[in-house]
Design an enzyme around this catalytic site. Structure first.
Site, mmCIF file in Angstrom:
data_model
loop_
_atom_site.group_PDB
_atom_site.id
_atom_site.type_symbol
_atom_site.label_atom_id
_atom_site.label_comp_id
_atom_site.label_asym_id
_atom_site.label_seq_id
_atom_site.Cartn_x
_atom_site.Cartn_y
_atom_site.Cartn_z
ATOM 1 N N GLU A 307 -8.745 -3.957 -3.589
ATOM 2 C CA GLU A 307 -8.362 -4.016 -2.179
ATOM 3 C C GLU A 307 -9.516 -3.558 -1.320
ATOM 4 O O GLU A 307 -9.779 -4.090 -0.234
ATOM 5 C CB GLU A 307 -7.136 -3.101 -1.943
ATOM 6 C CG GLU A 307 -6.595 -3.111 -0.511
ATOM 7 C CD GLU A 307 -7.282 -2.138 0.442
ATOM 8 O OE1 GLU A 307 -7.137 -2.290 1.663
ATOM 9 O OE2 GLU A 307 -7.995 -1.227 -0.038
ATOM 10 N N ASP A 335 0.291 1.874 0.862
ATOM 11 C CA ASP A 335 -1.150 2.157 0.875
ATOM 12 C C ASP A 335 -1.522 3.023 2.077
ATOM 13 O O ASP A 335 -2.453 2.720 2.813
ATOM 14 C CB ASP A 335 -1.962 0.852 0.856
ATOM 15 C CG ASP A 335 -3.461 1.112 0.757
ATOM 16 O OD1 ASP A 335 -3.849 2.183 0.267
ATOM 17 O OD2 ASP A 335 -4.240 0.230 1.180
HETATM 18 ZN ZN LIG Z 1 -9.128 2.622 1.044
HETATM 19 ZN ZN LIG Z 2 -6.009 1.756 0.281
#
Ligand SMILES: [Zn+2]
Ligand SMILES: [Zn+2]
Ligand SMILES: [Zn+2]
Ligand SMILES: [Zn+2]
Lengths: 450, 450
Positions: A307, A335
């Protein structure tokens, strides 16, 4: 209730959701899973040997959860790694600085770059400089992150500053770390070179070091730095999204997507970013499984690859599954740290809002507020959202998240069990209710426009 | 009041002390002086080029205070410096650790030392091991500093652990940092090799790294480290105690000693340890001077050389001034951070306790409690105390001091103006009242025994 409401959970289902919430809230397994990931794997830089170690660990981990299926899907990306990084003030007063190369930065020459700094308040101020204003200088973007909500704005200096500086003639970019702390631990993060702009090295210094440069600049004297970065790039690396599925009873081909990203930056062990997201969602699913709950639809747990360096795992998942958008009942990635979850937003067809309200009712005792119907499901799942997937946002308290984000300090000791348990409980309730929902949430072209 | 009381301040003198306190409390100059030291000099490792840069800066600085005399007195010591330091866990799980060489540690071989760790709870547990128990191992002293008051006890593992470990057969020592924080910034500090014990390299890891090792050890597997330290020693270096004097009117040969140590460890800029102590006391004297207060006795401001590596400046001062002990009216060094001052202790002849109580009366509105009559005047002035000098202890709040102590995080951004102002006010009152006192405080052989 809107007139179009066509289905709600039964009293019995609501009781099951309440029970699931209360059991998850007393369950420490997400915390223990996160302890294992951060201890047994540690830092997980995309493209490093640790990336593949993490993938192997994650496959074995998901298998241990007794999911119905566990598999990997390949994700390709280039390799970038830091070799060494140092900086010092040469004049007016010699000082060593604490810096870190930004992800994807090129190297300086081995003998370093020695040049005067040109301070700009932020990316907008850099853009506003006249042509050639930074000729031969090291641009210093001094944009301070005061609170989490400003992250996107402040991080633009990190991701786009180098090319903007290069277009003004700069030989390198240094930025004030995008972080809310005052420790000598610089915050790394990805940057991008625009096509056509000269490529110059880019690094972040810790907040106290940026304060020091400001104190020197206030004396009205030129400040000259010596910047040395050695990094390495290589073209091809194959890693994997790691996926596990708990199959549904009535509609096994429809699924709820939860998860986080498995990669981290290299200085820390990715405890909060995003070990926490992976293990909050894994623990939530594990709670369901251990309570013998099999909802109507399947639940997929996805640990995304890379990511950090451009949502590569999220994009690969979308590419591999783009024919399935209408079968995604709901998507929500964790996240933003350890929680607790503070608000539940949705993006579903209006007919399903009664269901969302029932979810919010179950989550309210956890301190989760009801949000609106314009949710974003998180970075890797953003591509699915843009393609029309019904999405949920479980917004987390993030007041300390950017103290540690992308630094050596993102380690397990920062994790508080009670915060993780609340987040796990919220995800367990969300995942089960979304998968058990009497209504489809409307993923498809219609939702795409909403 | 004790029957032996022979003198007290007049009402007018008490009013002057109150006025001095209130003016100092509104004066930001100590803070500004500390900003200058940490910005214009920065880290000041004893024996480095920065040591002499700091001395030159300090001479010019003291001259700018319009003191009556400013001079330097030589102090000799060996050079020690770190060149590089790194450590990693090799097995069971690869991790990079954040470590720092302890001051005076020898180097490892260039290829490092690879060995299993043997954890001990503290120095006592290490001493209690049977002979040869650490043969071929890296001893890991895991003694956690929970609060400031435990510093002396916990730091003994740092200063004496290597020789103890070597006597049990160890090839190196690593310790949990002697610090109360949870950041990935290791705390350095001095260590000593006992005569006759083999010399082995010694380093400290950050608290989160020590936590990580514990989590690995809890799995019951051997933990193997790779430790690499390169340091350098050289025999002879001459630096200086920097001394300034504000001369007294009636008894100019008697003097009150205040000050701090000018050297610092190298990772930070010695803002709290001990730039703060130097500038709190310099600012206090500056307040007196700018208010035109000339007390009966002189006041000497001393910035000591090399406290960190063995009180070398303090010992040199004692050697050069040992004939003057009875002329030291009072000694008090500031070396525990930025304050505020929480308690005033004395060590004076009983006849002078009335004066001490008057000092405590003036300081009480600052939140300074009255202490006892067994004060220690701080590290460098400890030699004078042991030789019989009347001593004062202005104890400072230290709940966050060991978060930053001896780390890269000891920087100016941690300093809070209001805390510095209070400390400056307390030192100004103490210095003026001690120098103006109608009574001698009793330095000499009699006090030595008390
Ligand atoms: Zn990050
Ligand atoms: Zn992250
Ligand atoms: Zn000190
Ligand atoms: Zn110290």
């Amino acid at each position: 209730a809107p007139p179009s409401l066509r289905g709600l959970f039964t009293t019995e289902e609501m009781q099951t959701a309440h029970k699931l919430r209360d059991l998850a809230l007393r369950d420490n397994r997400s915390y223990e899973m996160l302890e294992r990931l951060t201890t047994e794997v540690g830092a997980r830089l995309a493209g490093s040997e640790a990336d593949l170690r993490a993938v192997n660990w994650a496959v074995a981990f998901m298998q241990s959860l007794k999911l119905d299926k566990v598999w990997k899907e390949p994700v390709q990306y280039p390799v970038w790694e830091r070799i060494s990084e140092s900086a010092s003030v040469i004049s007016p007063f010699p000082h060593k600085l604490q810096i870190t190369a930004l992800g994807h930065s090129i190297s300086t020459p081995e003998q370093g770059i020695q040049a005067e700094i040109l301070r700009v308040a932020d990316l907008a101020a850099l853009k506003a400089l006249p042509a050639g204003a930074a000729q031969g200088k090291i641009v210093f973007i001094d944009h301070k992150l005061r609170k989490s909500a400003e992250y996107g704005d402040v991080a633009s200096g990190r991701s786009r500053g180098a090319s903007e500086a290069a277009r003004k003639g700069a030989v390198a970019l240094v930025i004030r770390s995008v972080g809310t702390d005052s420790h000598r631990l610089p915050h790394t993060g990805v940057m991008h070179y625009d096509d056509g702009a000269p490529q110059i090295p880019a690094a972040a210094m810790s907040n106290p070091d940026a304060d020091l440069l400001n104190r020197m600049l206030q004396r009205g004297q030129p400040v000259k730095l010596d910047l040395r970065l050695q990094t390495r790039s290589a073209p091809d690396f194959t890693s994997y999204n790691v996926i596990g599925e708990w199959s549904g009873t009535e509609l096994p081909d429809e699924y709820v997507l939860i998860g986080g990203h498995l990669d981290s930056w290299d200085p820390g062990t990715g405890a909060l970013d995003d070990g926490a997201g992976c293990m909050i969602t894994a623990g939530a699913l594990d709670c369901l499984i251990r309570q013998g709950l099999r909802p109507r639809r399947s639940i997929r747990l996805v640990f995304y690859a890379n990511e950090e360096q451009g949502l590569l795992g999220g994009k690969a998942y979308h590419t591999a599954h783009q024919q399935e958008i209408s079968r995604i009942q709901a998507a929500s990635e964790a996240d933003s740290g350890q929680g607790p979850v503070k608000r539940l937003d949705s993006r579903v067809r209006p007919e399903a809002l009664g269901i969302v309200r029932q979810m919010q009712e179950v989550l309210a005792p956890l301190g989760v507020a009801a949000g609106g119907n314009q949710a974003h499901p998180g970075p890797d799942m953003g591509v699915l959202h843009d393609a029309g997937a019904a999405s949920f946002g479980l917004s987390m308290q993030a007041d300390d998240y950017f103290d540690y984000h992308h630094t050596a300090d993102d380690t397990f000791d920062k994790v508080e069990p009670a915060r993780i348990r609340q987040s796990c409980a919220a995800y367990a309730v969300f995942a089960w209710m979304a998968a058990q929902s009497p209504l489809h949430f409307g993923s498809g072209p219609a939702l795409k426009k909403s």
